[in-house]
Design a protein around this motif. Sequence first.
Motif, PDB file in Angstrom:
ATOM      1  N   LYS A  57       0.829  -1.206   0.000  1.00  0.00           N
ATOM      2  CA  LYS A  57       0.000   0.000   0.000  1.00  0.00           C
ATOM      3  C   LYS A  57       0.864   1.258   0.000  1.00  0.00           C
ATOM      4  CE  LYS A  57      -3.971  -2.254   1.932  1.00  0.00           C
ATOM      5  NZ  LYS A  57      -4.819  -2.527   3.061  1.00  0.00           N
ATOM      6  N   ARG A  58       2.192   1.052  -0.105  1.00  0.00           N
ATOM      7  CA  ARG A  58       3.107   2.186  -0.165  1.00  0.00           C
ATOM      8  C   ARG A  58       3.573   2.442  -1.603  1.00  0.00           C
ATOM      9  NH1 ARG A  58       7.220   0.420   4.311  1.00  0.00           N
ATOM     10  NH2 ARG A  58       8.454   2.098   3.411  1.00  0.00           N
ATOM     11  N   SER A  59       3.057   1.649  -2.520  1.00  0.00           N
ATOM     12  CA  SER A  59       3.411   1.786  -3.935  1.00  0.00           C
ATOM     13  C   SER A  59       2.927   3.126  -4.490  1.00  0.00           C
ATOM     14  CB  SER A  59       2.753   0.633  -4.703  1.00  0.00           C
ATOM     15  OG  SER A  59       2.574   0.939  -6.040  1.00  0.00           O
ATOM     16  N   LYS A  60       3.737   3.694  -5.373  1.00  0.00           N
ATOM     17  CA  LYS A  60       3.382   4.964  -6.016  1.00  0.00           C
ATOM     18  C   LYS A  60       2.074   4.804  -6.811  1.00  0.00           C
ATOM     19  CE  LYS A  60       5.549   7.737  -9.370  1.00  0.00           C
ATOM     20  NZ  LYS A  60       6.732   7.997 -10.166  1.00  0.00           N
ATOM     21  N   LEU A  61       1.933   3.681  -7.498  1.00  0.00           N
ATOM     22  CA  LEU A  61       0.718   3.427  -8.285  1.00  0.00           C
ATOM     23  C   LEU A  61      -0.525   3.330  -7.404  1.00  0.00           C
ATOM     24  CD1 LEU A  61       1.561   0.847 -11.109  1.00  0.00           C
ATOM     25  CD2 LEU A  61       0.710   3.169 -11.357  1.00  0.00           C
ATOM     26  N   TYR A  62      -0.357   2.807  -6.196  1.00  0.00           N
ATOM     27  CA  TYR A  62      -1.481   2.695  -5.259  1.00  0.00           C
ATOM     28  C   TYR A  62      -2.066   4.077  -4.999  1.00  0.00           C
ATOM     29  CZ  TYR A  62      -4.000   1.485  -0.935  1.00  0.00           C
ATOM     30  OH  TYR A  62      -4.961   1.303   0.032  1.00  0.00           O
ATOM     31  N   LYS A  63      -1.180   5.042  -4.798  1.00  0.00           N
ATOM     32  CA  LYS A  63      -1.616   6.413  -4.549  1.00  0.00           C
ATOM     33  C   LYS A  63      -2.164   7.056  -5.828  1.00  0.00           C
ATOM     34  CE  LYS A  63       1.659   7.053  -0.767  1.00  0.00           C
ATOM     35  NZ  LYS A  63       2.384   5.792  -0.783  1.00  0.00           N
ATOM     36  N   GLU A  64      -1.447   6.864  -6.945  1.00  0.00           N
ATOM     37  CA  GLU A  64      -1.872   7.456  -8.220  1.00  0.00           C
ATOM     38  C   GLU A  64      -3.246   6.961  -8.663  1.00  0.00           C
ATOM     39  OE1 GLU A  64       1.169   6.707 -11.146  1.00  0.00           O
ATOM     40  OE2 GLU A  64       2.613   8.021 -10.129  1.00  0.00           O
ATOM     41  N   MET A  65      -3.510   5.684  -8.437  1.00  0.00           N
ATOM     42  CA  MET A  65      -4.786   5.092  -8.857  1.00  0.00           C
ATOM     43  C   MET A  65      -5.884   5.292  -7.808  1.00  0.00           C
ATOM     44  SD  MET A  65      -3.206   1.618 -10.520  1.00  0.00           S
ATOM     45  CE  MET A  65      -4.723   0.890 -11.117  1.00  0.00           C
ATOM     46  N   ASP A  66      -5.532   5.946  -6.699  1.00  0.00           N
ATOM     47  CA  ASP A  66      -6.469   6.228  -5.606  1.00  0.00           C
ATOM     48  C   ASP A  66      -7.154   4.951  -5.099  1.00  0.00           C
ATOM     49  OD1 ASP A  66      -7.624   8.056  -3.806  1.00  0.00           O
ATOM     50  OD2 ASP A  66      -9.459   8.165  -5.015  1.00  0.00           O
ATOM     51  N   LEU A  67      -6.352   3.895  -4.969  1.00  0.00           N
ATOM     52  CA  LEU A  67      -6.912   2.606  -4.549  1.00  0.00           C
ATOM     53  C   LEU A  67      -7.329   2.586  -3.084  1.00  0.00           C
ATOM     54  CD1 LEU A  67      -4.538   0.144  -6.455  1.00  0.00           C
ATOM     55  CD2 LEU A  67      -6.844   0.871  -7.094  1.00  0.00           C
ATOM     56  N   LYS A  68      -6.750   3.477  -2.278  1.00  0.00           N
ATOM     57  CA  LYS A  68      -7.110   3.468  -0.850  1.00  0.00           C
ATOM     58  C   LYS A  68      -8.572   3.848  -0.626  1.00  0.00           C
ATOM     59  CE  LYS A  68      -5.766   8.053   0.811  1.00  0.00           C
ATOM     60  NZ  LYS A  68      -4.836   8.796   0.006  1.00  0.00           N
ATOM     61  N   GLN A  70     -10.942   2.771  -2.562  1.00  0.00           N
ATOM     62  CA  GLN A  70     -11.762   1.738  -3.183  1.00  0.00           C
ATOM     63  C   GLN A  70     -11.833   0.532  -2.254  1.00  0.00           C
ATOM     64  OE1 GLN A  70     -10.706   0.876  -7.264  1.00  0.00           O
ATOM     65  NE2 GLN A  70      -9.977   2.970  -7.564  1.00  0.00           N
ATOM     66  N   ASP A  71     -12.906  -0.213  -2.381  1.00  0.00           N
ATOM     67  CA  ASP A  71     -13.094  -1.403  -1.560  1.00  0.00           C
ATOM     68  C   ASP A  71     -12.513  -2.601  -2.310  1.00  0.00           C
ATOM     69  OD1 ASP A  71     -13.917  -2.659   0.707  1.00  0.00           O
ATOM     70  OD2 ASP A  71     -16.027  -2.857   0.103  1.00  0.00           O
ATOM     71  N   LEU A  72     -11.238  -2.901  -2.034  1.00  0.00           N
ATOM     72  CA  LEU A  72     -10.555  -3.958  -2.773  1.00  0.00           C
ATOM     73  C   LEU A  72     -10.815  -5.334  -2.162  1.00  0.00           C
ATOM     74  CD1 LEU A  72      -7.099  -2.219  -3.370  1.00  0.00           C
ATOM     75  CD2 LEU A  72      -9.023  -2.367  -4.943  1.00  0.00           C
ATOM     76  N   THR A  73     -10.998  -6.327  -3.046  1.00  0.00           N
ATOM     77  CA  THR A  73     -11.192  -7.714  -2.601  1.00  0.00           C
ATOM     78  C   THR A  73      -9.870  -8.466  -2.746  1.00  0.00           C
ATOM     79  OG1 THR A  73     -11.732  -8.472  -4.823  1.00  0.00           O
ATOM     80  CG2 THR A  73     -13.572  -7.660  -3.486  1.00  0.00           C
ATOM     81  N   GLU A  74      -9.819  -9.666  -2.237  1.00  0.00           N
ATOM     82  CA  GLU A  74      -8.628 -10.517  -2.394  1.00  0.00           C
ATOM     83  C   GLU A  74      -8.310 -10.701  -3.883  1.00  0.00           C
ATOM     84  OE1 GLU A  74      -6.388 -12.686  -0.063  1.00  0.00           O
ATOM     85  OE2 GLU A  74      -6.826 -10.675   0.635  1.00  0.00           O
ATOM     86  N   ARG A  75      -9.342 -10.852  -4.669  1.00  0.00           N
ATOM     87  CA  ARG A  75      -9.161 -11.024  -6.127  1.00  0.00           C
ATOM     88  C   ARG A  75      -8.521  -9.774  -6.745  1.00  0.00           C
ATOM     89  NH1 ARG A  75     -13.893 -13.118 -10.173  1.00  0.00           N
ATOM     90  NH2 ARG A  75     -12.668 -13.052 -12.070  1.00  0.00           N
ATOM     91  N   ASP A  76      -8.948  -8.600  -6.281  1.00  0.00           N
ATOM     92  CA  ASP A  76      -8.367  -7.340  -6.761  1.00  0.00           C
ATOM     93  C   ASP A  76      -6.878  -7.276  -6.420  1.00  0.00           C
ATOM     94  OD1 ASP A  76     -10.838  -6.346  -7.721  1.00  0.00           O
ATOM     95  OD2 ASP A  76     -11.318  -5.468  -5.763  1.00  0.00           O
TER      96      ASP A  76
END
Length: 115
Positions: A57-68, A70-76
């Motif tokens: 969750k410290r990945s640059k893409l995680y922040k860029e894609m605003d994944l925090k 979103q409600d992510l599943t194990e599959r995601d």
Amino acid sequence: MKKVYYLKTCSTCIRILKELNLPSDFILQDIKTEEITVKQLEEMHALSGSYEALFSKRSKLYKEMDLKNQDLTERDYKNYILEHYTFLSRPVIIIDNNIFIGNSKKTVEAIKAAL
């Protein structure tokens, strides 16, 4: 199995590998040049118990894609890790049936104890 999934361009990964001074029977896999396969990720999942534990969750893409937000599943989590190597929390070190994920001081100490 004795394996390390790491990034050779990551200074933290390199520092940890030098600090551990792993025996020569370890297989090193640079995840940027040799992508993680579905089978490898599933093996890591079997040892860790979840894809979220393997996800950075410290990945640059995680922040860029605003994944925090979103409600992510194990599959995601699984799909994102397979889609781009930066989503794998690194290094991931497997020693027999034990998996060590990430670069926290506590994790590095646990690896040293296991060696």
